[in-house]
Design an enzyme around this catalytic site. Structure first.
Site, PDB file in Angstrom:
ATOM      1  N   HIS A 114     -25.476   7.184 -23.400  1.00 11.07           N
ATOM      2  CA  HIS A 114     -25.433   5.922 -24.150  1.00 11.07           C
ATOM      3  C   HIS A 114     -25.030   6.110 -25.606  1.00 11.07           C
ATOM      4  CE1 HIS A 114     -28.204   4.110 -20.862  1.00 11.07           C
ATOM      5  NE2 HIS A 114     -26.943   4.000 -20.554  1.00 11.07           N
ATOM      6  N   HIS A 139     -20.588   1.469 -11.886  1.00 11.57           N
ATOM      7  CA  HIS A 139     -21.953   1.577 -11.334  1.00 11.57           C
ATOM      8  C   HIS A 139     -22.888   1.170 -12.481  1.00 11.57           C
ATOM      9  CE1 HIS A 139     -19.472   4.260  -8.902  1.00 11.57           C
ATOM     10  NE2 HIS A 139     -20.385   4.209  -7.957  1.00 11.57           N
ATOM     11  N   SER A 186     -26.118   0.688 -19.924  1.00 18.72           N
ATOM     12  CA  SER A 186     -24.744   0.708 -20.445  1.00 18.72           C
ATOM     13  C   SER A 186     -24.162  -0.709 -20.596  1.00 18.72           C
ATOM     14  CB  SER A 186     -23.847   1.596 -19.579  1.00 18.72           C
ATOM     15  OG  SER A 186     -23.981   1.293 -18.206  1.00 18.72           O
ATOM     16  N   GLU A 204     -22.008  -3.733  -9.796  1.00 15.69           N
ATOM     17  CA  GLU A 204     -23.244  -3.129  -9.286  1.00 15.69           C
ATOM     18  C   GLU A 204     -23.419  -3.561  -7.827  1.00 15.69           C
ATOM     19  OE1 GLU A 204     -25.768  -0.893 -10.158  1.00 15.69           O
ATOM     20  OE2 GLU A 204     -26.467  -1.443  -8.168  1.00 15.69           O
ATOM     21  N   GLY A 216     -18.362   0.366  -6.013  1.00 21.47           N
ATOM     22  CA  GLY A 216     -18.003   0.933  -7.308  1.00 21.47           C
ATOM     23  C   GLY A 216     -16.743   1.788  -7.268  1.00 21.47           C
ATOM     24  N   ASP A 234     -20.483   6.079 -13.448  1.00 22.67           N
ATOM     25  CA  ASP A 234     -21.849   6.604 -13.577  1.00 22.67           C
ATOM     26  C   ASP A 234     -22.621   6.409 -12.271  1.00 22.67           C
ATOM     27  OD1 ASP A 234     -24.237   7.503 -14.691  1.00 22.67           O
ATOM     28  OD2 ASP A 234     -24.685   5.588 -15.651  1.00 22.67           O
TER      29      ASP A 234
HETATM   30  C1  SAM Z   1     -26.969   5.859 -12.758  1.00 17.85           C
HETATM   31  S1  SAM Z   1     -27.136   4.202 -12.311  1.00 17.85           S
HETATM   32  C2  SAM Z   1     -26.187   3.329 -13.477  1.00 17.85           C
HETATM   33  C3  SAM Z   1     -26.753   3.265 -14.849  1.00 17.85           C
HETATM   34  C4  SAM Z   1     -25.945   2.489 -15.846  1.00 17.85           C
HETATM   35  N1  SAM Z   1     -24.546   2.851 -15.830  1.00 17.85           N
HETATM   36  C5  SAM Z   1     -26.487   2.694 -17.249  1.00 17.85           C
HETATM   37  O1  SAM Z   1     -26.075   3.643 -17.926  1.00 17.85           O
HETATM   38  O2  SAM Z   1     -27.328   1.906 -17.684  1.00 17.85           O
HETATM   39  C6  SAM Z   1     -26.122   4.067 -10.887  1.00 17.85           C
HETATM   40  C7  SAM Z   1     -26.060   2.675 -10.278  1.00 17.85           C
HETATM   41  O3  SAM Z   1     -25.079   2.670  -9.232  1.00 17.85           O
HETATM   42  C8  SAM Z   1     -25.490   1.770  -8.227  1.00 17.85           C
HETATM   43  N2  SAM Z   1     -24.742   2.123  -7.015  1.00 17.85           N
HETATM   44  C9  SAM Z   1     -25.042   3.037  -6.068  1.00 17.85           C
HETATM   45  N3  SAM Z   1     -24.045   3.146  -5.173  1.00 17.85           N
HETATM   46  C10 SAM Z   1     -23.072   2.270  -5.567  1.00 17.85           C
HETATM   47  C11 SAM Z   1     -21.791   1.948  -5.084  1.00 17.85           C
HETATM   48  N4  SAM Z   1     -21.306   2.530  -3.993  1.00 17.85           N
HETATM   49  N5  SAM Z   1     -21.056   1.036  -5.752  1.00 17.85           N
HETATM   50  C12 SAM Z   1     -21.541   0.444  -6.872  1.00 17.85           C
HETATM   51  N6  SAM Z   1     -22.754   0.705  -7.388  1.00 17.85           N
HETATM   52  C13 SAM Z   1     -23.515   1.615  -6.750  1.00 17.85           C
HETATM   53  C14 SAM Z   1     -26.984   1.980  -8.151  1.00 17.85           C
HETATM   54  O4  SAM Z   1     -27.616   0.835  -7.590  1.00 17.85           O
HETATM   55  C15 SAM Z   1     -27.338   2.199  -9.636  1.00 17.85           C
HETATM   56  O5  SAM Z   1     -27.722   0.988 -10.233  1.00 17.85           O
END
Ligand code: SAM
Length: 279
Positions: free
Chosen positions: A18, A41, A99, A117, A143, A163
């Site tokens: 971040h 993501h 993020s 998401e 994603g 991410d």
């Molecule tokens: C590490 S977290 C993201 C954190 C965010 N980028 C932040 O920094 O605040 C990963 C996210 O990806 C989502 N996710 C998992 N598989 C996914 C997919 N195939 N496509 C999109 N999102 C997905 C999860 O639900 C989770 O919320």
């Protein structure tokens, strides 16, 4: 989809990701022309550190919790900490920006945010958290399709954060694929991939793939809080940043030693180098 970011919000890995995101946006925003921020993501956008999920792990205490108490944090942390402070006006640390919220607060009227998401509940929460800002579009799809679906953007400048949760063994490979797809569509895109440091052998293959990717330039920044040879736990995390704006490398070179010292748990460290120097 088991991963919920709320358990990890504000930990050392979030801090690295971040604060670098905040610096990227500040450097991009030096020019008036609009940019698009894409988050493949995105998570829920805003976290309650005193809520059930974050409290169960308490990971944030050794992440943003330590920065919050730091007496004289480096000036380059100003934008990032400014957003955290604005979310916690009474001085008690409780709310933490993901993020999307960070990008929303640091971007300008002329910029646009496209967030994705896939988790049904988290997607709903993200939508709700972002609903008042007309510059933001929330998508609930896959994603890994984001580069294909959303690039090129009408804005000439784009920042894409990749991410994923790294729950699937092929997530490393998919990150490189997404990077290639992004640069195939917009060579000048700035792409930041976040990755966990756990399994050194897996990482070696990842680095080799990144070095062979289509990114015109690729900077690697890593921060460890435990010895990187300890394969049992998350020892640190890294960022691979393509086309980093001028100034980012120097800023990270100043920030990383301070962060390693401030966030170390058993053995802190950092690296900063180029996986791809300019071709
Ligand atoms: C590490 S977290 C993201 C954190 C965010 N980028 C932040 O920094 O605040 C990963 C996210 O990806 C989502 N996710 C998992 N598989 C996914 C997919 N195939 N496509 C999109 N999102 C997905 C999860 O639900 C989770 O919320």
């Amino acid at each position: 989809m088991n991963y919920r970011h709320a358990f990890h919000a504000g930990n050392h890995a979030d801090v690295l990701k971040h604060l670098t995101l905040a610096r990227l946006i500040a450097l991009i925003a030096r020019k008036e022309t609009p940019f698009a921020y894409l988050d493949s993501h995105a998570g829920v956008g805003l976290y309650d550190l005193r809520g059930d999920q974050a409290s169960r792990t308490g990971e944030w205490l050794d992440g943003i919790g330590r920065l919050w108490q730091a007496e004289q944090p480096p000036a380059a942390l100003g934008d990032y900490l400014g957003v955290v402070r604005a979310l916690n006006p009474d001085g008690e640390l409780r709310h933490y920006p993901g993020s999307p919220e960070l990008a929303r607060r640091l971007s300008r009227e002329q910029d646009r945010l496209q967030l994705n998401e896939k988790h049904p509940e988290d997607g709903e929460l993200l939508k709700d958290n972002m609903r008042r800002d007309r510059r933001v579009a929330v998508h609930r799809g896959e994603g890994w399709h984001v580069p294909r679906a959303l690039l090129p953007t009408r804005e000439k400048r784009v920042l894409l954060l990749i991410d994923p949760p790294f729950e699937q063994p092929d997530d490393f490979e998919r990150c490189v694929q997404a990077l290639d797809e992004a640069h195939g569509r917009m060579r000048q895109a700035i792409v930041m991939i976040w990755y966990p440091i756990k399994d050194r052998r897996q990482l070696k293959r990842f680095y080799q793939r990144l070095e062979a990717s289509a990114a015109p330039k690729l900077l690697r920044a890593e921060l460890y809080v435990h010895s990187p040879d300890d394969a049992e736990r998350l020892t640190g995390s890294g960022l691979a940043i393509s086309n980093p704006p001028w100034g980012l490398e120097d800023e990270l070179r100043e920030l990383l030693p301070w962060l390693a010292e401030t966030l170390t748990q058993s053995e802190g460290g950092w690296t900063l180098d180029w996986l791809i120097a300019e071709r």
